[in-house]
Motif scaffolding. Structure first.
Motif, PDB file in Angstrom:
ATOM      1  N   PRO A 112      19.397  37.387  82.758  1.00 54.02           N
ATOM      2  CA  PRO A 112      18.934  36.196  82.035  1.00 54.02           C
ATOM      3  C   PRO A 112      18.520  36.527  80.607  1.00 54.02           C
ATOM      4  O   PRO A 112      18.047  37.629  80.315  1.00 54.02           O
ATOM      5  CB  PRO A 112      17.738  35.721  82.863  1.00 54.02           C
ATOM      6  N   VAL A 113      18.704  35.560  79.744  1.00 51.63           N
ATOM      7  CA  VAL A 113      18.340  35.714  78.335  1.00 51.63           C
ATOM      8  C   VAL A 113      16.832  35.524  78.194  1.00 51.63           C
ATOM      9  O   VAL A 113      16.267  34.557  78.718  1.00 51.63           O
ATOM     10  CB  VAL A 113      19.101  34.684  77.476  1.00 51.63           C
ATOM     11  N   PRO A 114      16.132  36.439  77.497  1.00 54.09           N
ATOM     12  CA  PRO A 114      14.681  36.308  77.390  1.00 54.09           C
ATOM     13  C   PRO A 114      14.258  35.208  76.431  1.00 54.09           C
ATOM     14  O   PRO A 114      15.008  34.805  75.537  1.00 54.09           O
ATOM     15  CB  PRO A 114      14.250  37.679  76.855  1.00 54.09           C
ATOM     16  N   GLY A 115      13.035  34.739  76.605  1.00 52.20           N
ATOM     17  CA  GLY A 115      12.466  33.815  75.649  1.00 52.20           C
ATOM     18  C   GLY A 115      12.178  34.509  74.334  1.00 52.20           C
ATOM     19  O   GLY A 115      11.884  35.708  74.294  1.00 52.20           O
ATOM     20  N   VAL A 116      12.324  33.762  73.246  1.00 56.32           N
ATOM     21  CA  VAL A 116      11.975  34.258  71.912  1.00 56.32           C
ATOM     22  C   VAL A 116      10.927  33.310  71.348  1.00 56.32           C
ATOM     23  O   VAL A 116      11.104  32.080  71.379  1.00 56.32           O
ATOM     24  CB  VAL A 116      13.206  34.309  70.986  1.00 56.32           C
ATOM     25  N   TYR A 117       9.841  33.871  70.800  1.00 48.26           N
ATOM     26  CA  TYR A 117       8.711  33.057  70.363  1.00 48.26           C
ATOM     27  C   TYR A 117       8.294  33.434  68.947  1.00 48.26           C
ATOM     28  O   TYR A 117       8.161  34.607  68.609  1.00 48.26           O
ATOM     29  CB  TYR A 117       7.527  33.246  71.320  1.00 48.26           C
ATOM     30  N   GLY A 118       8.120  32.408  68.120  1.00 46.00           N
ATOM     31  CA  GLY A 118       7.545  32.622  66.804  1.00 46.00           C
ATOM     32  C   GLY A 118       6.035  32.729  66.931  1.00 46.00           C
ATOM     33  O   GLY A 118       5.426  32.048  67.766  1.00 46.00           O
ATOM     34  N   VAL A 119       5.435  33.581  66.102  1.00 45.05           N
ATOM     35  CA  VAL A 119       4.004  33.808  66.151  1.00 45.05           C
ATOM     36  C   VAL A 119       3.393  33.494  64.797  1.00 45.05           C
ATOM     37  O   VAL A 119       3.866  33.986  63.764  1.00 45.05           O
ATOM     38  CB  VAL A 119       3.663  35.269  66.515  1.00 45.05           C
ATOM     39  N   SER A 120       2.358  32.659  64.803  1.00 43.68           N
ATOM     40  CA  SER A 120       1.569  32.391  63.596  1.00 43.68           C
ATOM     41  C   SER A 120       0.186  32.968  63.818  1.00 43.68           C
ATOM     42  O   SER A 120      -0.452  32.697  64.840  1.00 43.68           O
ATOM     43  CB  SER A 120       1.485  30.885  63.322  1.00 43.68           C
ATOM     44  N   MET A 121      -0.269  33.769  62.860  1.00 45.66           N
ATOM     45  CA  MET A 121      -1.557  34.451  63.007  1.00 45.66           C
ATOM     46  C   MET A 121      -2.377  34.295  61.733  1.00 45.66           C
ATOM     47  O   MET A 121      -2.244  35.085  60.794  1.00 45.66           O
ATOM     48  CB  MET A 121      -1.352  35.942  63.304  1.00 45.66           C
ATOM     49  N   ALA A 122      -3.184  33.255  61.674  1.00 47.39           N
ATOM     50  CA  ALA A 122      -4.121  33.144  60.570  1.00 47.39           C
ATOM     51  C   ALA A 122      -5.163  34.246  60.704  1.00 47.39           C
ATOM     52  O   ALA A 122      -5.434  34.737  61.813  1.00 47.39           O
ATOM     53  CB  ALA A 122      -4.783  31.771  60.586  1.00 47.39           C
ATOM     54  N   ALA A 123      -5.758  34.646  59.579  1.00 45.14           N
ATOM     55  CA  ALA A 123      -6.708  35.761  59.581  1.00 45.14           C
ATOM     56  C   ALA A 123      -7.819  35.522  60.590  1.00 45.14           C
ATOM     57  O   ALA A 123      -8.545  34.530  60.520  1.00 45.14           O
ATOM     58  CB  ALA A 123      -7.290  35.942  58.187  1.00 45.14           C
ATOM     59  N   GLY A 124      -7.935  36.443  61.555  1.00 43.55           N
ATOM     60  CA  GLY A 124      -8.998  36.366  62.540  1.00 43.55           C
ATOM     61  C   GLY A 124      -8.805  35.353  63.641  1.00 43.55           C
ATOM     62  O   GLY A 124      -9.594  35.306  64.589  1.00 43.55           O
ATOM     63  N   ALA A 125      -7.752  34.545  63.552  1.00 42.37           N
ATOM     64  CA  ALA A 125      -7.537  33.494  64.547  1.00 42.37           C
ATOM     65  C   ALA A 125      -6.657  34.003  65.685  1.00 42.37           C
ATOM     66  O   ALA A 125      -5.947  34.995  65.558  1.00 42.37           O
ATOM     67  CB  ALA A 125      -6.893  32.272  63.900  1.00 42.37           C
ATOM     68  N   ARG A 126      -6.703  33.290  66.793  1.00 39.87           N
ATOM     69  CA  ARG A 126      -5.869  33.629  67.934  1.00 39.87           C
ATOM     70  C   ARG A 126      -4.406  33.349  67.589  1.00 39.87           C
ATOM     71  O   ARG A 126      -4.088  32.332  66.971  1.00 39.87           O
ATOM     72  CB  ARG A 126      -6.280  32.787  69.142  1.00 39.87           C
ATOM     73  N   PRO A 127      -3.478  34.220  67.986  1.00 44.42           N
ATOM     74  CA  PRO A 127      -2.063  33.955  67.739  1.00 44.42           C
ATOM     75  C   PRO A 127      -1.618  32.638  68.377  1.00 44.42           C
ATOM     76  O   PRO A 127      -2.012  32.323  69.507  1.00 44.42           O
ATOM     77  CB  PRO A 127      -1.359  35.141  68.402  1.00 44.42           C
TER      78      PRO A 127
END
Length: 431
Positions: A396-411
């Motif tokens: 199976p093809v894996p999921g691909v996820y974009g990540v946004s990480m503001a300074a000190g914030a949870r991804p």
């Protein structure tokens, strides 16, 4: 925060959100949007602001539409090499005039579609030129059109990635007997040929070699314009090919060094007489993505530790089949996403799930001792890896996820591609 610490934060959040799970999702890929943005901005600032420049992302490096959409929003164009890549670029919202079509095997249908849309076209050979002439005689087009030249300046360290050798399959060989004059004649006979293109190669090609190829392109365009008596060639597509640093965590590609080398070896490029197109792919995204996979089993064979994971040839095809040319850095994390202490390092192989003996993403690598339930990360895989799966064993093809990480914030995660389930594969196979 170290880059390992940044990846640890992403893993911990992905585990908490169920994007990475030892049973339901043992394999996933992540793209760091902040790092991508910084790298693209660096590219754009590296080229002189007085020049008209289109940075066209090489879609083959990552053809996932949400990724292309993000790059379009950052101001990039798109370079495509097939009908499928053209469709992906259009779905991502690229205007046709900001798309460049390169391929050594464009069909009649592909040529007609590109010309009808107004997509820029780099013709690969004289037979293709005749097809384009015939289509244009029937239907006018707004496309900018040129010919790809092979400057034959030599090959880099990876022959398969070099496209300016004596026998390259790409473009018209500039130094073959009679070819330069035939090319110039083609331009003079077809004044709608208003651009010229070259691409020396990608990973493994040193910057001076790339600059020599670009200089030959500029010399050719100058000669055409001199003999035409006017500025017929107005745009130079210099390709991409900036080598990527696969050895460190340095997040910004060496675009400043690339431009400095062009100033040294192809200074006429920056005269302002020509608009410029670039076609970077790997150097835009590779450093800003990683793949995470659970360790399913470990064993000792012949005194060597082996960790069997869910990351193998199906997502790391180049590394498995050409390990000397495409080695990857590997990191080990605990089941909770914390970095494993390096004090436990032992020499290990890291294997994938594919049913052949060579399915190894790392061989004899000194890594923290891995145990079942741990997580390995394959670094620098934002281009050409999870986005270009190889359907070996119908995995199976894996999921691909974009990540946004503001300074000190949870991804925060966005879905770039949904994970494919075994049941979906079974349904497709039995229909």
């Amino acid at each position: 925060m170290s880059d390992t610490g940044r990846r640890s934060r992403i893993l911990q959040a992905a585990i908490a959100d169920g994007l990475l799970h030892p049973q339901r999702a043992p394999l996933a890929a992540f793209m760091d949007w902040e790092r991508v943005t910084s790298n693209v901005q660096h590219l754009m600032h590296a080229f002189p602001s007085h020049l008209t420049t289109l940075h066209a992302f090489a879609v083959k490096a990552n053809s996932l539409v949400p990724v292309l959409t993000r790059l379009r929003e950052l101001g990039m164009g798109a370079e495509v090499a097939s009908n499928g890549e053209l469709t992906a670029a259009l779905r991502a919202g690229f205007a046709p005039e900001r798309i460049v079509f390169d391929s050594p095997a464009k069909s009649w249908q592909e040529l007609r579609r590109a010309l009808e849309l107004g997509v820029s076209l780099n013709i690969d050979n004289f037979q293709e030129l005749e097809r384009v002439r015939q289509i244009l005689s029937e239907t006018p087009s707004t496309s900018e059109i040129g010919i790809r030249l092979n400057p034959q300046v030599g090959t880099g360290g990876i022959a398969a990635m070099s496209t300016a050798g004596v026998h390259s399959k790409f473009g018209v060989p500039l130094d073959d007997p009679g070819m330069r004059e035939q090319l110039i004649a083609a331009y003079l006979e077809n004044p709608w040929l208003r651009r010229a293109h070259t691409h020396v190669g990608s990973q493994g090609c040193p910057l001076p070699l790339i600059a020599r190829g670009v200089n030959e392109l500029v010399r050719f365009a100058d000669e055409v314009n001199l003999r035409a008596g006017f500025a017929q060639v107005r745009t130079l597509d210099i390709g991409g090919g900036l080598p990527v640093d696969f050895e460190t965590d340095a997040p910004i590609a060496a675009f400043d060094e690339y431009v400095a080398e062009l100033h040294e070896g192809a200074s006429r490029l920056f005269s302002g007489d020509y608009a410029i197109v670039t076609e970077f792919g790997r150097s835009i995204l590779a450093k800003h993505g990683f793949i995470a996979a659970y360790v399913e089993y470990t064993k000792q064979v012949g005194g060597r530790d082996i960790a069997i994971t869910h990351a193998g040839a199906q997502i790391a095809t180049r590394t498995v089949f050409m390990p000397e040319a495409w080695p990857l850095r590997i990191e080990g994390f605990t089941e909770s996403g914390e970095a494993k202490p390096t004090g436990t390092a032992v020499v290990q192989d890291v294997a994938g799930p594919c049913c052949f003996a060579g399915d190894l993403v790392a061989r004899g690598r000194e890594l923290p001792r891995l145990v079942p339930g741990d997580i390995v990360t394959l670094l620098d895989t934002g281009a050409y890896y999870a986005s270009n799966p190889f359907a070996y064993n119908s995995l199976p093809v894996p999921g691909v996820y974009g990540v946004s990480m503001a300074a000190g914030a949870r991804p925060e995660f966005s879905v770039v591609r949904e994970a494919q389930l075994d049941l979906e594969l079974t349904a497709v196979a039995t229909e």
